[in-house]
Design a protein around this motif. Structure first.
Motif, PDB file in Angstrom:
ATOM      1  N   LEU A   1      -0.533  11.959  66.551  1.00  0.00           N
ATOM      2  CA  LEU A   1      -0.076  12.820  67.643  1.00  0.00           C
ATOM      3  C   LEU A   1       1.290  12.378  68.142  1.00  0.00           C
ATOM      4  O   LEU A   1       2.216  13.195  68.265  1.00  0.00           O
ATOM      5  CB  LEU A   1      -1.086  12.776  68.789  1.00  0.00           C
ATOM      6  CG  LEU A   1      -0.592  13.278  70.153  1.00  0.00           C
ATOM      7  CD1 LEU A   1      -0.251  14.758  70.100  1.00  0.00           C
ATOM      8  CD2 LEU A   1      -1.626  12.998  71.230  1.00  0.00           C
ATOM      9  N   PHE A   2       1.439  11.094  68.431  1.00  0.00           N
ATOM     10  CA  PHE A   2       2.697  10.598  68.974  1.00  0.00           C
ATOM     11  C   PHE A   2       3.837  10.759  67.973  1.00  0.00           C
ATOM     12  O   PHE A   2       4.959  11.105  68.347  1.00  0.00           O
ATOM     13  CB  PHE A   2       2.560   9.130  69.394  1.00  0.00           C
ATOM     14  CG  PHE A   2       1.940   8.941  70.747  1.00  0.00           C
ATOM     15  CD1 PHE A   2       0.788   9.625  71.123  1.00  0.00           C
ATOM     16  CD2 PHE A   2       2.488   8.060  71.656  1.00  0.00           C
ATOM     17  CE1 PHE A   2       0.211   9.454  72.367  1.00  0.00           C
ATOM     18  CE2 PHE A   2       1.923   7.880  72.917  1.00  0.00           C
ATOM     19  CZ  PHE A   2       0.779   8.579  73.266  1.00  0.00           C
ATOM     20  N   ARG A   3       3.564  10.530  66.688  1.00  0.00           N
ATOM     21  CA  ARG A   3       4.602  10.704  65.666  1.00  0.00           C
ATOM     22  C   ARG A   3       5.021  12.170  65.558  1.00  0.00           C
ATOM     23  O   ARG A   3       6.201  12.470  65.354  1.00  0.00           O
ATOM     24  CB  ARG A   3       4.101  10.192  64.314  1.00  0.00           C
ATOM     25  CG  ARG A   3       3.947   8.673  64.248  1.00  0.00           C
ATOM     26  CD  ARG A   3       3.722   8.206  62.823  1.00  0.00           C
ATOM     27  NE  ARG A   3       3.476   6.778  62.765  1.00  0.00           N
ATOM     28  CZ  ARG A   3       2.264   6.227  62.590  1.00  0.00           C
ATOM     29  NH1 ARG A   3       1.217   7.017  62.430  1.00  0.00           N
ATOM     30  NH2 ARG A   3       2.112   4.917  62.566  1.00  0.00           N
ATOM     31  N   GLU A   4       4.062  13.073  65.700  1.00  0.00           N
ATOM     32  CA  GLU A   4       4.388  14.490  65.623  1.00  0.00           C
ATOM     33  C   GLU A   4       5.195  14.923  66.840  1.00  0.00           C
ATOM     34  O   GLU A   4       6.147  15.711  66.718  1.00  0.00           O
ATOM     35  CB  GLU A   4       3.095  15.308  65.499  1.00  0.00           C
ATOM     36  CG  GLU A   4       3.292  16.767  65.200  1.00  0.00           C
ATOM     37  CD  GLU A   4       3.892  17.042  63.823  1.00  0.00           C
ATOM     38  OE1 GLU A   4       3.946  18.222  63.436  1.00  0.00           O
ATOM     39  OE2 GLU A   4       4.334  16.094  63.123  1.00  0.00           O
ATOM     40  N   VAL A   5       4.847  14.405  68.007  1.00  0.00           N
ATOM     41  CA  VAL A   5       5.656  14.681  69.195  1.00  0.00           C
ATOM     42  C   VAL A   5       7.065  14.149  68.996  1.00  0.00           C
ATOM     43  O   VAL A   5       8.056  14.816  69.309  1.00  0.00           O
ATOM     44  CB  VAL A   5       5.013  14.065  70.445  1.00  0.00           C
ATOM     45  CG1 VAL A   5       5.950  14.161  71.643  1.00  0.00           C
ATOM     46  CG2 VAL A   5       3.695  14.760  70.762  1.00  0.00           C
ATOM     47  N   ARG A   6       7.152  12.946  68.459  1.00  0.00           N
ATOM     48  CA  ARG A   6       8.462  12.349  68.185  1.00  0.00           C
ATOM     49  C   ARG A   6       9.267  13.222  67.234  1.00  0.00           C
ATOM     50  O   ARG A   6      10.481  13.402  67.409  1.00  0.00           O
ATOM     51  CB  ARG A   6       8.278  10.948  67.582  1.00  0.00           C
ATOM     52  CG  ARG A   6       9.562  10.278  67.065  1.00  0.00           C
ATOM     53  CD  ARG A   6      10.502   9.978  68.196  1.00  0.00           C
ATOM     54  NE  ARG A   6      11.766   9.425  67.737  1.00  0.00           N
ATOM     55  CZ  ARG A   6      12.811  10.140  67.336  1.00  0.00           C
ATOM     56  NH1 ARG A   6      12.727  11.481  67.305  1.00  0.00           N
ATOM     57  NH2 ARG A   6      13.927   9.553  66.965  1.00  0.00           N
ATOM     58  N   ARG A   7       8.609  13.781  66.233  1.00  0.00           N
ATOM     59  CA  ARG A   7       9.310  14.614  65.245  1.00  0.00           C
ATOM     60  C   ARG A   7       9.918  15.857  65.885  1.00  0.00           C
ATOM     61  O   ARG A   7      11.066  16.219  65.576  1.00  0.00           O
ATOM     62  CB  ARG A   7       8.337  15.034  64.136  1.00  0.00           C
ATOM     63  CG  ARG A   7       8.997  15.865  63.037  1.00  0.00           C
ATOM     64  CD  ARG A   7       7.993  16.387  62.029  1.00  0.00           C
ATOM     65  NE  ARG A   7       7.070  17.372  62.603  1.00  0.00           N
ATOM     66  CZ  ARG A   7       7.377  18.652  62.818  1.00  0.00           C
ATOM     67  NH1 ARG A   7       8.583  19.120  62.495  1.00  0.00           N
ATOM     68  NH2 ARG A   7       6.488  19.472  63.337  1.00  0.00           N
ATOM     69  N   VAL A   8       9.189  16.536  66.757  1.00  0.00           N
ATOM     70  CA  VAL A   8       9.680  17.807  67.297  1.00  0.00           C
ATOM     71  C   VAL A   8      10.634  17.614  68.474  1.00  0.00           C
ATOM     72  O   VAL A   8      11.250  18.580  68.934  1.00  0.00           O
ATOM     73  CB  VAL A   8       8.516  18.730  67.721  1.00  0.00           C
ATOM     74  CG1 VAL A   8       7.619  19.032  66.525  1.00  0.00           C
ATOM     75  CG2 VAL A   8       7.721  18.163  68.891  1.00  0.00           C
ATOM     76  N   LEU A   9      10.775  16.370  68.940  1.00  0.00           N
ATOM     77  CA  LEU A   9      11.710  16.100  70.028  1.00  0.00           C
ATOM     78  C   LEU A   9      13.111  15.832  69.498  1.00  0.00           C
ATOM     79  O   LEU A   9      13.286  15.180  68.469  1.00  0.00           O
ATOM     80  CB  LEU A   9      11.244  14.893  70.846  1.00  0.00           C
ATOM     81  CG  LEU A   9      10.196  15.164  71.926  1.00  0.00           C
ATOM     82  CD1 LEU A   9       9.680  13.848  72.501  1.00  0.00           C
ATOM     83  CD2 LEU A   9      10.752  16.043  73.041  1.00  0.00           C
ATOM     84  N   ASP A  10      14.082  16.300  70.237  1.00  0.00           N
ATOM     85  CA  ASP A  10      15.475  16.031  69.917  1.00  0.00           C
ATOM     86  C   ASP A  10      15.805  14.584  70.282  1.00  0.00           C
ATOM     87  O   ASP A  10      15.025  13.900  70.965  1.00  0.00           O
ATOM     88  CB  ASP A  10      16.372  16.996  70.700  1.00  0.00           C
ATOM     89  CG  ASP A  10      17.762  17.117  70.115  1.00  0.00           C
ATOM     90  OD1 ASP A  10      18.050  16.422  69.113  1.00  0.00           O
ATOM     91  OD2 ASP A  10      18.558  17.891  70.665  1.00  0.00           O
ATOM     92  N   THR A  11      16.967  14.110  69.885  1.00  0.00           N
ATOM     93  CA  THR A  11      17.413  12.762  70.228  1.00  0.00           C
ATOM     94  C   THR A  11      17.432  12.582  71.739  1.00  0.00           C
ATOM     95  O   THR A  11      17.994  13.406  72.461  1.00  0.00           O
ATOM     96  CB  THR A  11      18.817  12.501  69.664  1.00  0.00           C
ATOM     97  OG1 THR A  11      18.782  12.678  68.242  1.00  0.00           O
ATOM     98  CG2 THR A  11      19.270  11.091  69.988  1.00  0.00           C
ATOM     99  N   GLY A  12      16.801  11.519  72.203  1.00  0.00           N
ATOM    100  CA  GLY A  12      16.724  11.273  73.637  1.00  0.00           C
ATOM    101  C   GLY A  12      15.763  12.178  74.368  1.00  0.00           C
ATOM    102  O   GLY A  12      15.738  12.219  75.607  1.00  0.00           O
ATOM    103  N   GLY A  13      14.901  12.895  73.616  1.00  0.00           N
ATOM    104  CA  GLY A  13      13.958  13.828  74.230  1.00  0.00           C
ATOM    105  C   GLY A  13      12.878  13.128  75.033  1.00  0.00           C
ATOM    106  O   GLY A  13      12.536  11.958  74.796  1.00  0.00           O
ATOM    107  N   LEU A  14      12.332  13.834  75.992  1.00  0.00           N
ATOM    108  CA  LEU A  14      11.349  13.294  76.931  1.00  0.00           C
ATOM    109  C   LEU A  14       9.923  13.645  76.513  1.00  0.00           C
ATOM    110  O   LEU A  14       9.608  14.808  76.260  1.00  0.00           O
ATOM    111  CB  LEU A  14      11.612  13.853  78.330  1.00  0.00           C
ATOM    112  CG  LEU A  14      10.592  13.516  79.425  1.00  0.00           C
ATOM    113  CD1 LEU A  14      10.591  12.022  79.733  1.00  0.00           C
ATOM    114  CD2 LEU A  14      10.877  14.324  80.687  1.00  0.00           C
ATOM    115  N   PHE A  15       9.055  12.638  76.457  1.00  0.00           N
ATOM    116  CA  PHE A  15       7.619  12.824  76.271  1.00  0.00           C
ATOM    117  C   PHE A  15       6.960  12.464  77.595  1.00  0.00           C
ATOM    118  O   PHE A  15       6.981  11.307  78.020  1.00  0.00           O
ATOM    119  CB  PHE A  15       7.109  11.932  75.138  1.00  0.00           C
ATOM    120  CG  PHE A  15       5.659  12.133  74.786  1.00  0.00           C
ATOM    121  CD1 PHE A  15       4.968  13.287  75.145  1.00  0.00           C
ATOM    122  CD2 PHE A  15       4.970  11.152  74.064  1.00  0.00           C
ATOM    123  CE1 PHE A  15       3.639  13.471  74.799  1.00  0.00           C
ATOM    124  CE2 PHE A  15       3.640  11.332  73.711  1.00  0.00           C
ATOM    125  CZ  PHE A  15       2.973  12.486  74.073  1.00  0.00           C
TER     126      PHE A  15
END
Length: 270
Positions: A126-140
């Motif tokens: 889940l966390f890796r997939e969130v990381r993938r769809v986030l832009d550089t410096g994106g907020l989770f």
């Protein structure tokens, strides 16, 4: 144990929204939404949107020019949210598994999840997939429940149901309360390409809702109702047992007591 693939159909969304929303999800949702920058640099994705309790707040929070995508693995919950917020413009609804999101790499400036990450079996995926769809410096941005002992309404409910079905592993409901440790959260974030900016506890006082309404939400508003019926139990009887136990702890009407969560704000590396 309730998982993301559990059945949320039938009347479950109605009870979830009408009972558990006023009890605590509204307050925690307002807290989560206000942490999202109003001038987000790009589009925003909500994971596990449920009945849309946080979705409306997110749409009101972010710039109208930005797109908000609200996703959930449960078609029933998504349909309920879509219908409830049909007059709320600028929301795109997607049925989606959080570990295999139907979006391109770097599509979002922020991903928000209210009380959902605990139920995903493979949290690293889940966390890796969130990381993938986030832009550089994106907020989770997400929250999880605190310890079960710090959430008396949940502790009472768990005790009643577990005593009704002793030794039944499906009657256990500890999973949502096992991600409260900041150290473990930091390790998970760092292992999956995030840096934690802030991890803090959030406490709200539950008030203005009766013990019976909370019990209705906890039993009829969750897949626990399916389990109880599968085991031959009466939902009405279990609701009354939970309501009585809750009243002994926090009063009947209104019920008063604390609810505790942990809120995480993290950003992608790079």
């Amino acid at each position: 144990m309730v998982v993301t693939t559990a059945d949320y159909g039938g009347s479950i969304p109605d009870y979830y929204d009408a009972c558990l929303g006023p009890a605590w999800f509204d307050a925690f949702g307002a807290d989560l939404a206000q942490r999202l920058p109003a001038r987000a640099a790009g589009n925003v994705l909500e994971i596990a949107c449920g009945t849309g309790l946080v979705t409306r707040r997110l749409r009101e929070r972010i710039d109208p020019a930005r797109r908000l995508f609200a996703s959930d693995i449960s078609e029933a919950m998504l349909d309920y949210a879509r219908n409830k917020l049909r007059d709320c413009k600028g929301i795109e609804w997607r049925e989606a598994d959080a570990t295999s999101l139907p979006f391109r790499t770097g599509d979002f400036s922020a991903v928000v999840c209210a009380f959902g990450v605990m139920f995903v079996p493979d949290k690293r995926a889940l966390f890796r997939e969130v990381r993938r769809v986030l832009d550089t410096g994106g907020l989770f941005l997400f929250n999880v429940w605190g310890r079960l002992e710090e959430n008396p309404a949940a502790a009472v409910n768990a005790q009643v149901v577990e005593e009704l079905f002793p030794g039944d592993p499906e009657a256990q409901f500890r999973t949502p309360y096992e991600m409260h440790d900041p150290g473990s959260l930091r390790r998970l974030l760092h292992e999956t390409g995030f840096r934690d900016e802030r991890i803090e506890k959030k406490r709200v006082l539950v008030d203005g809702v009766s013990a019976r309404k909370i019990a209705l939400g906890q039993i009829r508003g969750t897949p626990r109702s399916r389990l109880i019926e599968k085991r031959g139990g009466s939902l009405d009887e279990v609701v009354e047992k939970v309501a009585a136990a809750l009243a002994r702890v926090g009063g009947a009407d209104p019920w008063r007591g604390p609810a505790n969560a942990v809120v995480v704000e993290a950003r992608t590396d790079g």
